[in-house]
Write an enzyme that holds these catalytic residues in place. Structure first.
Site, PDB file in Angstrom:
ATOM      1  N   GLU A  77       0.841  -1.199   0.000  1.00 55.77           N
ATOM      2  CA  GLU A  77       0.000   0.000   0.000  1.00 55.77           C
ATOM      3  C   GLU A  77       0.876   1.249   0.000  1.00 55.77           C
ATOM      4  O   GLU A  77       0.574   2.234  -0.683  1.00 55.77           O
ATOM      5  CB  GLU A  77      -0.924  -0.010   1.212  1.00 55.77           C
ATOM      6  CG  GLU A  77      -2.153   0.847   1.038  1.00 55.77           C
ATOM      7  CD  GLU A  77      -3.232   0.556   2.076  1.00 55.77           C
ATOM      8  OE1 GLU A  77      -3.281  -0.588   2.576  1.00 55.77           O
ATOM      9  OE2 GLU A  77      -4.013   1.466   2.374  1.00 55.77           O
TER      10      GLU A  77
ATOM     11  N   CYS B  16      -7.991  -1.992   4.268  1.00 52.51           N
ATOM     12  CA  CYS B  16      -7.814  -3.244   5.014  1.00 52.51           C
ATOM     13  C   CYS B  16      -9.016  -3.605   5.871  1.00 52.51           C
ATOM     14  O   CYS B  16      -9.077  -4.685   6.429  1.00 52.51           O
ATOM     15  CB  CYS B  16      -6.578  -3.145   5.893  1.00 52.51           C
ATOM     16  SG  CYS B  16      -6.519  -1.613   6.802  1.00 52.51           S
TER      17      CYS B  16
ATOM     18  N   SER C  82      -7.270   2.122  -2.071  1.00 54.60           N
ATOM     19  CA  SER C  82      -6.098   1.341  -2.441  1.00 54.60           C
ATOM     20  C   SER C  82      -6.544  -0.031  -2.915  1.00 54.60           C
ATOM     21  O   SER C  82      -7.563  -0.541  -2.466  1.00 54.60           O
ATOM     22  CB  SER C  82      -5.206   1.197  -1.208  1.00 54.60           C
ATOM     23  OG  SER C  82      -4.428   0.049  -1.296  1.00 54.60           O
TER      24      SER C  82
ATOM     25  N   LYS D  90     -14.637  -9.929   9.036  1.00 57.52           N
ATOM     26  CA  LYS D  90     -13.585 -10.815   8.511  1.00 57.52           C
ATOM     27  C   LYS D  90     -14.160 -12.189   8.156  1.00 57.52           C
ATOM     28  O   LYS D  90     -13.668 -12.860   7.261  1.00 57.52           O
ATOM     29  CB  LYS D  90     -12.472 -10.983   9.546  1.00 57.52           C
ATOM     30  CG  LYS D  90     -11.609  -9.756   9.751  1.00 57.52           C
ATOM     31  CD  LYS D  90     -10.709  -9.493   8.571  1.00 57.52           C
ATOM     32  CE  LYS D  90      -9.915  -8.203   8.761  1.00 57.52           C
ATOM     33  NZ  LYS D  90      -9.303  -7.750   7.513  1.00 57.52           N
TER      34      LYS D  90
ATOM     35  N   GLU E 179     -15.308 -11.666   4.842  1.00 53.20           N
ATOM     36  CA  GLU E 179     -14.227 -11.404   3.890  1.00 53.20           C
ATOM     37  C   GLU E 179     -13.635 -12.703   3.351  1.00 53.20           C
ATOM     38  O   GLU E 179     -13.307 -12.804   2.170  1.00 53.20           O
ATOM     39  CB  GLU E 179     -13.136 -10.560   4.566  1.00 53.20           C
ATOM     40  CG  GLU E 179     -12.230  -9.845   3.584  1.00 53.20           C
ATOM     41  CD  GLU E 179     -11.094  -9.109   4.267  1.00 53.20           C
ATOM     42  OE1 GLU E 179     -10.755  -9.463   5.418  1.00 53.20           O
ATOM     43  OE2 GLU E 179     -10.518  -8.196   3.655  1.00 53.20           O
TER      44      GLU E 179
ATOM     45  N   GLU F  79     -13.162 -13.232  -4.809  1.00 57.35           N
ATOM     46  CA  GLU F  79     -11.847 -12.727  -5.263  1.00 57.35           C
ATOM     47  C   GLU F  79     -10.705 -13.342  -4.458  1.00 57.35           C
ATOM     48  O   GLU F  79      -9.560 -13.313  -4.875  1.00 57.35           O
ATOM     49  CB  GLU F  79     -11.736 -11.208  -5.094  1.00 57.35           C
ATOM     50  CG  GLU F  79     -12.862 -10.389  -5.699  1.00 57.35           C
ATOM     51  CD  GLU F  79     -14.003 -10.202  -4.719  1.00 57.35           C
ATOM     52  OE1 GLU F  79     -14.992 -10.931  -4.861  1.00 57.35           O
ATOM     53  OE2 GLU F  79     -13.897  -9.342  -3.833  1.00 57.35           O
TER      54      GLU F  79
ATOM     55  N   CYS G  80      -9.859  -1.453  15.138  1.00 55.16           N
ATOM     56  CA  CYS G  80     -10.150  -2.874  15.336  1.00 55.16           C
ATOM     57  C   CYS G  80     -10.297  -3.241  16.810  1.00 55.16           C
ATOM     58  O   CYS G  80     -10.993  -4.196  17.149  1.00 55.16           O
ATOM     59  CB  CYS G  80      -9.053  -3.739  14.716  1.00 55.16           C
ATOM     60  SG  CYS G  80      -8.750  -3.329  13.003  1.00 55.16           S
TER      61      CYS G  80
END
Lengths: 591, 597, 131
Positions: A286, A312, A332, A371, A374, A379, A516
């Site tokens: 990044e 992120c 990003s 998460k 995710e 992808e 987080c």
């Protein structure tokens, strides 16, 4: 400040005008029971709908009982918080709630940690009258990849609605239907998966019952650990080590990194790695991307999009994919540390230990519920095999350690395995708001200016303020940084970008309050936001104690590039460590 | 054109009919024929005069003489003396029971003055779709005077001194409410008219809006001037399409005349009105829920304070008043606050519009001064109980009120008296019940409504009302136990004590009042498993009377569940365990052998 | 319609309307006309008042009777809808109830034409306040 004098339970008390009876009572040590009330001071959220009616008190001269959380004091007020009238009312109201609530405490995910259960214990409810003729409001259970909605257990406290609409401004939840069948749900009672939910989990973090819980992968993990054909490895997020101890009655802010590693090893993970390693990797990718855009911008390239946004946080990614689809080329393209780890683990590391991709199980311990979602994104799969098999939350890990009967306190401090367990201080601070961008600056500065930093501490980027900004001097070039935590604040910054008003070069966004460390999978704070502050302090302490504090100086990162990736933004890096975004706007449902 | 110079109206209402009014009419006709006056005097039967206890009634027009308790034998004297000689028959004239005065002209009768139509002054008189008719009856004169001769505080003072209290049910002093909004400084204020009228059976506001929409428009403009608001909103329930249409038309006409809009009547006061529609929620009649509904949010009440006069619609000072309250404003300003406060009781001034419904003869809309008794309303103006049945109770205040019984009939109606008697004024619905109404069933009826309409925000109303309803159902199907009644009372009181808004705070009222006033009826359901009024189906027992049964088997064949057994030509029996109480057997039996107990 | 400029103009308009026509600006010699008012609230319409009104308007014209027929709001006799109020010149107004086509016909033929009262009169039970 004008003050008011009143009497509560025959104790005299003086407070400023505008104070609620509840808060005034606390001043004289009287703790009036509450249920739907929630005050998160640091986030400026005072949720007092006055709906549960548990906190009612008697006020002399007032015809009916007053909800103490939402009634302001008045001069000369005489309050009684424990008269028999109040006790009868409180018990009756609680009995009503219980009469419309499933009685499956024994197998409920919130058992032992449930505000309603605690209230029932405190009020000594032994019998629900006429339960045989009592109708129950029941709903379809909604299983999404990260959050489970069991609305049979909803008590209409509306906390989730406040977090989702007022704080996160996502708008996935609101009250629907009316009367007995009213419940908090997405519009048209659709599944969360079909709604604009980002899985940030802030609703789960505040739910007082078992209505909102996370998808639990504990049993799946036990099966995989028991399977001799599988090699199970684990990565742990920075925010976990700052909060796990709370589940074992340690002081909030106790760092338990060593014990956490020891526990994981004893549970049977073949390799115990650190997500912070992948965080350093993220900075490499990044950071290089930031510099690339920056230099093109400075050269006058008008096609370059600035500011660049961090990517992120999967909750944050879901947010802009569903609500800011006109700006998908601004964030990003770097994947999150969790995903970068999985990608490298199942290629670079799998080769190193000669294990086939399909036999390698990568588990992540995360403070986050998004998460879990995710991991399932297409992808991040290769031929259907996910880079990260599944993610379990801090809470699930603590429960697992207790189930395994491991005495956490007496564990020795152990070290992570290598090569994917070595990390720098920059990797650790990912866990706190401002940490990602600070880590990026530490590397970007040195790569851009080719100079060494005097100090790696950028205190201007730290803190709990919702939106922060700082200008970092890159050897004469002022770089404007913006930081937001909480999606409501992120929205403000995004709208500025949309309208062209934004002056920033780079913005870091975290969906959860505090970053987080305040994630939806962390130990419940039950409204005490001081706990989040303590976790934040622990994160920066760990960073300070690290020998290496800049990502590009991590020797194992250097080795990874030499042996495998080549250099940041190389073709291989792009393939394994970068991603693209999708327009997630839901189709409109016509009824 | 006929030559009739005198008409004799004979009351043909049920009360008088049972007392031979037709014979009176017949004799009068015969006498008139005898006298050769058939072309000059006409006898005609009319509807009920509402004076049943003094019937048969004969009214002579055009001079408005009112004869009471006329017997068929009196016909001769009436015709000879009154019709022929023009002399009234003194002994038959109406004598006021209180003053002992003999009343010669019906228009002087106290009972004729019982209704005082202030809010309804133009209803039934003007064409609501023509603003000129409103203006011809002094419409907008009050607004004109207020704008040119008074300042806001003066206007507010008049309303305060008049004693006008909120007619929506709250009974809060209207003048004081307006003053609170007036005192709060803001860049924008609002006037809201609450036309949601959710009480089942209430249609006072609808009639005012359908019959005299301009009175509300004028009053809202006056309120705007007094409180400093330039925008008015009418929140009207979507189930009133005709009222909406009339109101829209009236607003349009008012705008055309410049009575709404910028610089009204040449002053620098500007005011306009917009309509907002309800969406079928009773709870949106509560002012904070109403405001949130208008803001596009969920129609749920929120805590007060802050009150709307401080922070209401869009956070600005807002005055929310009911349709009927507004309708009273122009007359107060035209005729003075002393005139208004001379009507009514000490604490409740003026009149109230009531919608009479239920088991009463003259179902309709009446407007009476505060202080009138229930007896006068039900038995005089209302014409008494339908079918001559026995009065049992009257529910005032709709699903938020309590029932009043025989012993309350002489209470002067006003806000405080009704509350002291365990009920409330509410918006003005009055549902009359007779001996055939069951007080458990009626309580269920009201509670079913409030359970349906609860918004669901607070625990006691959302869950508590449902539990109350389930208990009543349990009692109504015969499964009640004595503890259930205690539980109803405790739960009802806790719901009242802890609910967030008026809906929950008053929804247990019907059942609590009915238990208090009819304890034996509740005991009968719980202990004897019987419904004295014969309403609760589950408690009815169908039986075959042996003496009457001829064994024709018709009932057995009609029974859908095969509960009746018996051989041909032998007495049949009903198995009460199987019986679903549909009544088919009773309908079929030609021998009156099936009874219901 | 021209805007009413001030209070004085409003009062002037009122006076014009009152003296010109009592039935609201339709014709000039109201005193000499038969005035027929029909309650047209929701309960009235539900009971068929619109049909009654149309019938009266048509029939009065057919039978060449000079009358002003207007609609009005609820008169309060909801149990007897449709209700019709008839005022013959020089006489007090009378209210009739349950007015369907048949009764309307009776009202025209008996009362309006001949001042003979048909059955079905609803005795008024309140005074009307006239300003």
């Amino acid at each position: 400040m004008e003050t008011v004098k009143l009497t509560i339970d025959q104790k005299a008390v003086e407070v400023s005008v505008g104070t609620s009876i509840l808060k005034a009572a606390r001043r004289v040590g009287i703790e009036i029971p509450t249920l739907c009330y929630m005050h998160l001071e640091d986030l400026n959220i005072e949720h007092k709908p006055g709906g549960c009616r548990i906190c009612v008190v008697e006020v002399q001269g007032r015809r009916n009982l007053a909800p103490s959380c939402a009634t302001d004091v008045a001069e000369g007020m005489v309050v009684n918080t424990h008269s028999i009238r109040v006790l009868n009312a409180r018990k009756t109201v609680l009995e009503l709630i219980l009469s419309d609530h499933p009685k499956d405490c024994l197998t409920c995910a919130k058992s032992g940690n449930c505000d309603l259960q605690n209230m029932a214990i405190k009020m000594g409810i032994r019998e629900i009258h006429n339960q045989d003729i009592a109708a129950m409001s029941t709903y379809r259970t909604d299983f999404s990849p990260a959050i489970i909605r069991d609305m049979n257990k909803c008590i209409m406290c509306r906390r989730c609605e406040t977090m989702c609409n007022e704080f996160q401004t996502v708008g996935a939840l609101s009250a629907i239907n009316r009367g007995f069948m009213s419940v908090v749900a997405p519009a048209f009672e659709m599944d969360l998966e079909d709604s604009v939910c980002t899985y940030c989990g802030q609703c789960v973090a505040v739910c007082p019952t078992g209505a909102l819980t996370e998808v639990d992968h504990t049993n799946r993990l036990i099966r995989d650990l028991s399977n001799p054909a599988k090699t199970v490895i684990v990565q742990t997020a920075p925010a976990v080590r700052a909060a796990l101890g709370e589940m074992f009655d340690m002081e909030p802010g106790t760092l338990v990194t060593g014990k956490m590693v020891a526990a994981l090893r004893r549970m049977g993970f073949k390799y115990v790695f650190d997500t912070d390693f992948a965080a350093d990797l993220t900075i490499m990718e990044e950071g290089s991307e930031v510099l690339d855009r920056l230099s093109r911008h400075l050269k006058g390239d008008k096609s370059v999009k600035l500011p660049i946004l961090t990517s992120c946080c999967p909750g944050w990614v879901n947010f802009f994919e569903s609500q800011f689809t006109d700006m998908l080329d601004i964030p990003s393209t770097a994947r999150s540390p969790q995903q970068m780890f999985g990608s490298i683990a199942k290629t670079y590391f799998a080769d190193k230990i000669s294990v086939k991709r399909e036999d390698l199980v990568v588990v992540s311990i995360m403070p986050c519920l998004a998460k879990k979602y995710e991991c399932t994104r297409d992808e991040f799969k290769v031929n259907g095999n996910p880079d990260v098999d599944y993610s379990i939350s801090t809470r699930e890990l603590a429960n697992l350690i207790k189930q395994a009967n491991i005495e956490f306190h007496s564990l020795p401090d152990e070290e992570f395995d290598l090569p994917l367990g070595e990390s720098t201080g920059a990797g650790v601070i990912f866990g706190a708001t401002g940490g990602v961008i600070e880590a990026a600056i530490r590397t970007a500065y040195e790569l851009f200016t080719k100079k060494k930093l005097d100090s790696v501490d950028f205190k201007a980027l730290r803190g709990m303020e919702g939106i922060r900004e700082a200008t970092i001097d890159f050897n004469g070039l002022p770089i404007k940084i913006g930081i937001a935590h909480g999606l409501g604040r992120a929205r403000k910054l995004l709208e500025d970008i949309r309208s062209g008003k934004s002056q920033y070069h780079a913005i870091e966004i975290m969906a959860c309050p505090g970053g987080c460390i305040g994630g939806g999978g962390q130990p419940l704070h039950h409204g005490n936001s001081e706990i989040i502050m303590k976790r934040m302090e622990a994160i920066y302490r760990e960073d300070k104690n690290k020998p290496i504090r800049k990502s590009h100086e991590n020797p194992y990162i250097v080795k990874l590039y030499e042996e495998f990736l080549g250099k940041p933004l190389s073709e291989k890096s792009h393939k394994l460590l970068h991603t693209h975004y999708v327009d997630k706007r839901k189709k409109i449902i016509y009824i | 054109m006929s030559e009739y110079t005198i008409h004799l109206l004979v009351c043909g209402g049920t009360g008088c009919k049972s007392r031979t009014s037709h014979a009176v009419a017949g004799n009068l006709k015969a006498e008139i024929k005898n006298q050769g006056l058939s072309d000059v005097a006409q006898v005609v039967i009319t509807g009920c005069f509402g004076f049943c206890e003094k019937g048969p009634i004969v009214k002579i027009i055009p001079e408005n003489t009112f004869y009471t308790q006329v017997k068929p034998e009196d016909a001769k004297e009436i015709v000879e003396e009154h019709v022929v000689k023009g002399r009234r028959v003194q002994r038959l004239l109406y004598k006021d029971t209180k003053t002992e005065k003999i009343v010669t002209d019906a228009r002087e009768m106290e009972r004729y003055k019982k209704q005082v139509r202030i809010a309804l002054r133009n209803c039934g008189v003007i064409n609501p779709e023509n603003i000129d008719e409103y203006i011809a009856r002094q419409g907008y004169e009050a607004l004109g005077r207020v704008l040119t001769e008074m300042d806001p505080q003066q206007t507010i003072d008049i309303i305060k001194k008049s004693g006008l209290r909120g007619r929506g049910g709250g009974g809060f002093s209207t003048g004081t409410k307006w003053e609170l909004t007036f005192r709060n400084k803001a860049d924008q204020k609002y006037v809201v008219c609450n036309a949601d009228e959710g009480d089942p059976g209430a249609f006072m506001d609808r009639s005012i809006l359908e019959g005299d929409p301009h009175s509300v428009i004028e009053a809202m403009a006056i309120a705007g001037y007094s409180t400093g608001a330039s925008e008015g909103l009418v929140y009207i329930r979507a189930e009133y399409p005709l009222a909406i249409e009339r109101l829209k038309g009236a607003i349009k006409q008012a705008r055309e005349y410049g009575l709404l809009g910028k610089n009204i009547l040449g002053t620098d006061f500007s005011f306009d009105i917009d309509l907002r529609y309800g969406a079928g929620a009773f709870v949106c009649g509560e002012e904070t829920a109403l405001i949130h509904s208008m803001e596009g949010k969920r129609g749920e009440p929120t805590m007060k304070p802050p009150f709307p006069s401080v922070a209401g619609y869009l956070g600005k000072p807002t005055t929310v008043s009911n349709v009927e309250t507004f309708a009273n404003v122009p007359p107060i300003l035209l005729k003075g606050h002393e005139w208004f406060s001379s009507i009514g009781t000490e604490k409740s001034k003026g009149t109230k519009v009531f919608a009479l419904a239920g088991k009463i003869n003259n179902v309709g809309l009446i407007e009476v001064p505060m202080g009138i008794t229930l007896r006068e309303v039900i038995f005089e103006i209302g014409g008494g109980i339908k079918g001559g049945k026995q009065f049992k109770a009257v529910q005032t205040g709709g699903p938020s009120g309590g029932c009043l019984t025989e012993k309350h009939l002489d209470i002067p109606i006003d806000y405080d008296n009704l509350i002291a008697a365990g009920s409330m004024m509410g918006s003005g619905g009055m549902i009359v019940m007779d001996e055939d109404d069951c007080m458990v069933d009626m309580a269920k009826f009201f509670l079913e409504f409030t359970v349906d309409e609860s918004c669901g925000k607070c625990t006691p109303c959302r869950i508590g009302n449902k539990r109350l309803f389930e208990l009543l159902e349990k009692i109504a199907i015969g499964n009640g136990i004595p503890e259930d009644i205690e539980r109803l009372i405790n739960l009802g009181n806790v719901i009242k004590d802890t609910s967030l808004c008026g809906l929950g705070q008053s929804s247990p009222n019907p059942v609590l009042a009915m238990i208090k006033n009819f304890p034996r009826e509740y005991d009968a359901h719980v202990l004897d498993k019987k419904c004295p009024a014969g309403v609760c189906k589950a408690l009815m027992v169908y039986e075959i009377i042996a003496e009457n049964c001829v064994g024709c088997t018709a009932c057995a064949r009609a029974c859908p569940v095969g509960a009746i057994t018996g051989e041909r030509k032998e007495v049949h029996t009903i198995d009460t365990g199987l019986c679903i109480k549909c009544g088919a057997c009773m309908d079929r039996c030609k021998f009156n052998a099936v009874i219901v107990k | 319609m021209a805007k009413i400029k001030n209070l004085a103009d409003l009062r002037k308009l009122k006076d014009q309307l009152q003296s010109g026509t009592k039935s609201g600006g339709k014709s000039e010699h109201a005193e000499e006309l038969v005035q027929v008012k029909i309650a047209m609230a929701t309960c009235s319409i539900a009971s068929g008042a619109r049909e009654t009104m149309n019938y009266l308007v048509d029939e009065l014209e057919k039978r060449n009777i000079d009358a002003v027929v207007t609609q009005t709001g609820c008169m309060g006799y909801c149990y007897a809808e449709p209700t019709v109020e008839v005022k013959l010149p020089g006489r007090e107004s009378i209210v009739f109830g349950y007015v369907d086509h048949q009764k309307a016909d009776e009202i025209i033929e008996k009362y309006i034409k001949n001042a003979i009262l048909p059955e079905g009169i609803i005795p008024v039970n309140y005074q009307k306040i006239n300003e």
